[in-house]
Design an enzyme around this catalytic site. Sequence first.
Site, PDB file in Angstrom:
ATOM      1  N   TYR A  52       0.853  -1.192   0.000  1.00  0.00           N
ATOM      2  CA  TYR A  52       0.000   0.000   0.000  1.00  0.00           C
ATOM      3  C   TYR A  52       0.884   1.235   0.000  1.00  0.00           C
ATOM      4  O   TYR A  52       1.847   1.306   0.766  1.00  0.00           O
ATOM      5  CB  TYR A  52      -0.914   0.017   1.232  1.00  0.00           C
ATOM      6  N   GLU A  54      -0.497   4.805  -0.599  1.00  0.00           N
ATOM      7  CA  GLU A  54      -1.266   6.025  -0.855  1.00  0.00           C
ATOM      8  C   GLU A  54      -0.374   7.250  -0.718  1.00  0.00           C
ATOM      9  O   GLU A  54       0.393   7.351   0.245  1.00  0.00           O
ATOM     10  CB  GLU A  54      -2.420   6.174   0.149  1.00  0.00           C
ATOM     11  N   ASP A 198      -5.315  12.834 -25.908  1.00  0.00           N
ATOM     12  CA  ASP A 198      -5.398  11.461 -25.407  1.00  0.00           C
ATOM     13  C   ASP A 198      -4.767  10.570 -26.473  1.00  0.00           C
ATOM     14  O   ASP A 198      -5.401  10.247 -27.483  1.00  0.00           O
ATOM     15  CB  ASP A 198      -6.866  11.091 -25.166  1.00  0.00           C
ATOM     16  N   THR A 224      -2.915   5.376 -22.248  1.00  0.00           N
ATOM     17  CA  THR A 224      -2.801   4.063 -21.628  1.00  0.00           C
ATOM     18  C   THR A 224      -1.415   3.540 -21.979  1.00  0.00           C
ATOM     19  O   THR A 224      -0.739   4.068 -22.868  1.00  0.00           O
ATOM     20  CB  THR A 224      -3.865   3.082 -22.158  1.00  0.00           C
ATOM     21  N   LYS A 227      -1.250  -0.351 -25.150  1.00  0.00           N
ATOM     22  CA  LYS A 227      -1.625  -0.491 -26.575  1.00  0.00           C
ATOM     23  C   LYS A 227      -0.343  -0.488 -27.404  1.00  0.00           C
ATOM     24  O   LYS A 227       0.455  -1.409 -27.256  1.00  0.00           O
ATOM     25  CB  LYS A 227      -2.605   0.619 -26.949  1.00  0.00           C
ATOM     26  N   ARG A 233      -1.262  -3.082 -18.456  1.00  0.00           N
ATOM     27  CA  ARG A 233      -2.435  -2.202 -18.420  1.00  0.00           C
ATOM     28  C   ARG A 233      -2.131  -1.099 -17.405  1.00  0.00           C
ATOM     29  O   ARG A 233      -1.603  -1.355 -16.330  1.00  0.00           O
ATOM     30  CB  ARG A 233      -3.684  -2.974 -17.987  1.00  0.00           C
TER      31      ARG A 233
HETATM   32  N1  DSN Z   1     -11.124  -0.137 -25.376  1.00  0.00           N
HETATM   33  C1  DSN Z   1     -10.169   0.730 -26.039  1.00  0.00           C
HETATM   34  C2  DSN Z   1     -10.065   0.412 -27.489  1.00  0.00           C
HETATM   35  O1  DSN Z   1     -10.241  -0.743 -27.831  1.00  0.00           O
HETATM   36  O2  DSN Z   1      -9.775   1.275 -28.292  1.00  0.00           O
HETATM   37  C3  DSN Z   1     -10.461   2.160 -25.824  1.00  0.00           C
HETATM   38  O3  DSN Z   1     -10.538   2.397 -24.462  1.00  0.00           O
END
Ligand code: DSN
Length: 417
Positions: A52, A54, A198, A224, A227, A233
């Site tokens: 933890y 925080e 974004d 994120t 990707k 993640r």
């Molecule tokens: N779920 C993501 C995507 O597949 O593009 C976007 O958050």
Amino acid sequence: MHENLKKEDKEVYEILLKEEERKKKTLEMIPSENHTSLAVLETLSSVFNDKYAEGYPKARYYGGNEHIDEIEVLCQERAKELFGVPFCNVQPYSGSPANMAVYFAALTPGDKVLGMHLNAGGHLTHGWKVNFSGKYYNSFFYGVDKETSLINYDEVEEIAKREKPKLIFAGTTSYPRIIDFKRFREIADSVGAYLCADISHISGLVVARAHPTPADYAHIVTTTTHKTLRGPRGALIMVTKEGVEKDKELPEKINKAVFPGLQGGPHEHQVAAIAVCLKEAMKPSFKEYGKQVVLNAKTLAKELIKNDFNIVSGGTDNHLLVLDLRNKEISGKKTQELLEKAGIIVNKNAIPFDPKPPATPSGVRLGTPAITTRKMKEEEMEKIAKLIRKVVDSKTENVALEVKKEVEEMCLQFPIY
Ligand code: DSN
């Protein structure tokens, strides 16, 4: 591998093995997915999971965080260096909470936000009505041009000038073209709005210099990490030099929005694994990877067109493309299902101005990040385009199952690890 799990929990172990086998034998072509390295996976399953923490480095609410501080600072430093920004919060659990923290930091409920329409390729958190962003904020949308399927920047400007949003999102989930961050910034400046880029889909391409960076134009950048960046993640919220100039309190506002505004204990195993993926993304080989992702997507688009497919906007400049299936008289849903039977994993997707409902849209979205991680190149894209045609034109499960054999053979030639 997984010796302890095998001993402790056969049920979970066996499901895990099946998932490993599925990944091994299928072409993962959902553009928001990738295959992370074993180093990232090892870090995710490390002792960092247990702590933890925080708060932030040197200001935690729990004891025993000296090494957690070390890992979080390392992750921040790597992100700042890689993206060329002075501030990065590495704690968001994922992309939606990251964007939520941006709203908390920059707006008060009821303020206006302008984002891309979901059906044109935007994201739920960019103001969609059923999402918190559309429920608690006053959202407006820009789309794409009906003829070209490209963002109509004049329209964005017109809506911005009319509605005077306090925050503009430049970011997409199914837009296959380069985003003009400079133009977005000019529009934001004309109404005094914050610009948030974004770049969840394209951050790996940005660091590989395969897509222009928003760092010189946006005030805030979110992404994120799982990707095209090919990490665990998770997500990052960055404030650029431009952002600090506009509002020197912005980094502090972002930190406070993430914790205690929105989240509790950060997932430090995730933070540690992000640090690992950022180091991987600094290597010259990652630049080659990003460029190959785009080259593969462009080749796939060209080959699909040769195979009688229509593609939204006529091609791609990034890692993804959207098939417009209306000439094939088959829905996106059915196509997704048949391709899955053939071992080609894609997702159904609306096309701009889709006449069909979201559950059975007219398109599917395809991407090359994961298959490029397996080192597939132009030659394989040519083969994949033909296989997709075979399945879609036949519209039958039998043909899909025949194609599955060819897909498996191809996959075995390109092991993930
Ligand atoms: N779920 C993501 C995507 O597949 O593009 C976007 O958050």
